[in-house]
Design a protein around this motif. Structure first.
Motif, PDB file in Angstrom:
ATOM      1  N   PHE A  30      -8.078 -49.632 -20.957  1.00 45.57           N
ATOM      2  CA  PHE A  30      -7.651 -48.694 -20.011  1.00 45.57           C
ATOM      3  C   PHE A  30      -7.374 -49.173 -18.659  1.00 45.57           C
ATOM      4  O   PHE A  30      -6.187 -48.886 -18.029  1.00 45.57           O
ATOM      5  CB  PHE A  30      -8.772 -47.339 -20.063  1.00 45.57           C
ATOM      6  N   LEU A  31      -8.376 -49.919 -18.242  1.00 45.08           N
ATOM      7  CA  LEU A  31      -8.119 -50.370 -16.775  1.00 45.08           C
ATOM      8  C   LEU A  31      -6.903 -51.439 -16.654  1.00 45.08           C
ATOM      9  O   LEU A  31      -6.370 -51.419 -15.654  1.00 45.08           O
ATOM     10  CB  LEU A  31      -9.445 -51.131 -16.360  1.00 45.08           C
ATOM     11  N   ARG A  32      -7.072 -52.344 -17.742  1.00 46.30           N
ATOM     12  CA  ARG A  32      -6.102 -53.187 -17.748  1.00 46.30           C
ATOM     13  C   ARG A  32      -4.449 -52.663 -17.976  1.00 46.30           C
ATOM     14  O   ARG A  32      -3.488 -52.988 -17.256  1.00 46.30           O
ATOM     15  CB  ARG A  32      -6.131 -54.328 -18.902  1.00 46.30           C
ATOM     16  N   HIS A 115     -11.345 -43.423 -14.196  1.00 47.30           N
ATOM     17  CA  HIS A 115     -12.285 -43.925 -15.191  1.00 47.30           C
ATOM     18  C   HIS A 115     -13.098 -42.759 -15.607  1.00 47.30           C
ATOM     19  O   HIS A 115     -13.504 -42.813 -16.997  1.00 47.30           O
ATOM     20  CB  HIS A 115     -13.098 -44.924 -14.138  1.00 47.30           C
ATOM     21  N   GLU A 116     -13.672 -41.814 -14.892  1.00 50.74           N
ATOM     22  CA  GLU A 116     -14.416 -40.779 -15.393  1.00 50.74           C
ATOM     23  C   GLU A 116     -13.764 -39.956 -16.459  1.00 50.74           C
ATOM     24  O   GLU A 116     -14.502 -39.621 -17.530  1.00 50.74           O
ATOM     25  CB  GLU A 116     -14.937 -39.893 -14.235  1.00 50.74           C
ATOM     26  N   ALA A 117     -12.524 -39.745 -16.113  1.00 48.84           N
ATOM     27  CA  ALA A 117     -11.697 -38.934 -17.110  1.00 48.84           C
ATOM     28  C   ALA A 117     -11.571 -39.757 -18.462  1.00 48.84           C
ATOM     29  O   ALA A 117     -11.712 -39.136 -19.466  1.00 48.84           O
ATOM     30  CB  ALA A 117     -10.245 -38.550 -16.548  1.00 48.84           C
ATOM     31  N   ARG A 121     -13.011 -38.825 -22.120  1.00 45.52           N
ATOM     32  CA  ARG A 121     -12.315 -38.878 -23.434  1.00 45.52           C
ATOM     33  C   ARG A 121     -12.965 -39.461 -24.335  1.00 45.52           C
ATOM     34  O   ARG A 121     -12.924 -39.109 -25.516  1.00 45.52           O
ATOM     35  CB  ARG A 121     -10.970 -39.394 -23.041  1.00 45.52           C
ATOM     36  N   VAL A 122     -13.430 -40.650 -24.195  1.00 40.04           N
ATOM     37  CA  VAL A 122     -14.186 -41.694 -25.178  1.00 40.04           C
ATOM     38  C   VAL A 122     -15.208 -40.687 -25.888  1.00 40.04           C
ATOM     39  O   VAL A 122     -15.413 -40.856 -27.068  1.00 40.04           O
ATOM     40  CB  VAL A 122     -14.400 -43.156 -24.649  1.00 40.04           C
TER      41      VAL A 122
END
Length: 143
Positions: A30-32, A115-117, A121-122
């Motif tokens: 996600f971050l990448r 990131h929190e969202a 989701r995960v």
């Protein structure tokens, strides 16, 4: 005599490790993909966000449980991007403080919200009761 729960504990540990690795992999991706950044950069920025006055490089390494070299590499890149600044200590020339710049604060706040969202989701399949139970269990194990 062996512990009758030993094998179950081992299986639980393997499952816990698998869940942790899978979630971390999703967050790294996600971050990448969404933010062109890395989890180590996010972790450094998060640590500096919590310590707004700044920290020494040694303190930062201890906070992140990484070597001084690893922290330095990430801070070098963040500094080149204008997201952190280094300030030499006035009393000890060997000591350098590092802190987020105003741009770093702003970028991290947006990144942290997304990131929190993504974490939500995960773990969306967990109910409030599940979260309460897991939190209680993990607190007992961690103490």
């Amino acid at each position: 005599m062996s512990d009758p729960l030993s094998k179950r504990r081992l299986k639980m540990w393997i499952r816990l490790l698998g869940v942790t690795r899978a979630a971390e992999g999703e967050l790294r991706e996600f971050l990448r993909v969404k933010h062109a950044t890395t989890l180590p950069r996010f972790d450094v920025m998060a640590a500096l966000y919590r310590k707004r006055e700044g920290v020494t490089m040694s303190e930062l390494s201890r906070m992140l449980l990484v070597s001084n070299g690893n922290a330095t590499t990430v801070v070098d890149r963040l500094e080149a991007d204008g997201l952190v600044r280094r300030t030499p200590s006035e009393t000890d020339r060997r000591t350098v403080f590092v802190a987020l710049t105003p741009e770093g604060f702003a970028q991290f706040e947006g990144l942290a919200a997304e990131h929190e969202a993504e974490v939500a989701r995960v773990f969306a399949g967990l109910s409030e009761a599940d979260l309460d139970a897991m939190t209680d269990i993990l607190k007992r194990v961690g103490s």
